[in-house]
Design a protein around this motif. Sequence first.
Motif, PDB file in Angstrom:
ATOM      1  N   LEU A  53       1.550   1.150  -2.940  1.00 59.39           N
ATOM      2  CA  LEU A  53       0.371   0.129  -2.538  1.00 59.39           C
ATOM      3  C   LEU A  53       0.008  -0.007  -1.129  1.00 59.39           C
ATOM      4  O   LEU A  53      -1.065  -0.236  -0.732  1.00 59.39           O
ATOM      5  N   ARG A  54       0.899   0.368  -0.215  1.00 59.24           N
ATOM      6  CA  ARG A  54       0.612  -0.009   1.348  1.00 59.24           C
ATOM      7  C   ARG A  54       0.000   1.468   1.844  1.00 59.24           C
ATOM      8  O   ARG A  54      -0.761   1.738   2.859  1.00 59.24           O
ATOM      9  N   ILE A  55       0.646   2.810   1.342  1.00 60.36           N
ATOM     10  CA  ILE A  55       0.018   3.903   2.088  1.00 60.36           C
ATOM     11  C   ILE A  55      -0.851   4.876   1.041  1.00 60.36           C
ATOM     12  O   ILE A  55      -2.023   5.204   1.480  1.00 60.36           O
ATOM     13  N   ALA A  56      -0.441   4.842  -0.348  1.00 59.31           N
ATOM     14  CA  ALA A  56      -1.170   5.856  -1.399  1.00 59.31           C
ATOM     15  C   ALA A  56      -2.582   5.257  -1.471  1.00 59.31           C
ATOM     16  O   ALA A  56      -3.457   5.824  -1.615  1.00 59.31           O
ATOM     17  N   LEU A  57      -2.585   3.974  -2.028  1.00 53.72           N
ATOM     18  CA  LEU A  57      -3.783   3.121  -2.405  1.00 53.72           C
ATOM     19  C   LEU A  57      -4.822   3.283  -1.407  1.00 53.72           C
ATOM     20  O   LEU A  57      -5.738   3.719  -1.685  1.00 53.72           O
ATOM     21  N   PRO A  58      -4.447   2.737  -0.387  1.00 59.96           N
ATOM     22  CA  PRO A  58      -5.550   2.868   0.982  1.00 59.96           C
ATOM     23  C   PRO A  58      -6.096   4.144   1.215  1.00 59.96           C
ATOM     24  O   PRO A  58      -7.313   4.220   1.348  1.00 59.96           O
ATOM     25  N   LEU A  59      -5.212   5.112   1.292  1.00 60.08           N
ATOM     26  CA  LEU A  59      -5.776   6.480   1.811  1.00 60.08           C
ATOM     27  C   LEU A  59      -6.484   7.434   0.534  1.00 60.08           C
ATOM     28  O   LEU A  59      -7.435   8.059   0.890  1.00 60.08           O
ATOM     29  N   PHE A  60      -5.818   7.228  -0.615  1.00 61.07           N
ATOM     30  CA  PHE A  60      -6.322   8.045  -1.803  1.00 61.07           C
ATOM     31  C   PHE A  60      -6.899   6.895  -2.767  1.00 61.07           C
ATOM     32  O   PHE A  60      -6.584   7.320  -4.128  1.00 61.07           O
ATOM     33  N   GLY A  61      -7.627   5.963  -2.600  1.00 58.53           N
ATOM     34  CA  GLY A  61      -8.031   4.935  -3.596  1.00 58.53           C
ATOM     35  C   GLY A  61      -8.889   5.532  -4.415  1.00 58.53           C
ATOM     36  O   GLY A  61      -8.777   5.313  -5.837  1.00 58.53           O
TER      37      GLY A  61
END
Length: 91
Positions: A53-61
């Motif tokens: 939720l904190r790393i993957a979602l903002p970077l690779f939404g």
Amino acid sequence: MLWLAIGVLAGFAVKVPMIRSTPGCRLLTLKAPSPVTMLLTGAMSKMGIYGLLRIALPLFGHQIAQIRTPLLVLAVATVVMGAWAAAAQKD
């Protein structure tokens, strides 16, 4: 960029236990003392979700939105396989 997103998701999926990483994890959980088992099953799983939720979602939404259907299929398969494995346990 999609392959990078898939790699990051696969790394966090191992932490979440969406993908079974090694068959030794079950043995480790059975043989380990209670505090270690609690750490492995509780805190480490939460760290995987937090990382998603904190790393993957903002970077690779956008890339995650492209592979939403395979992720949902994988999640449902994991739930069903976990339920079957729990039903088959004798101890």
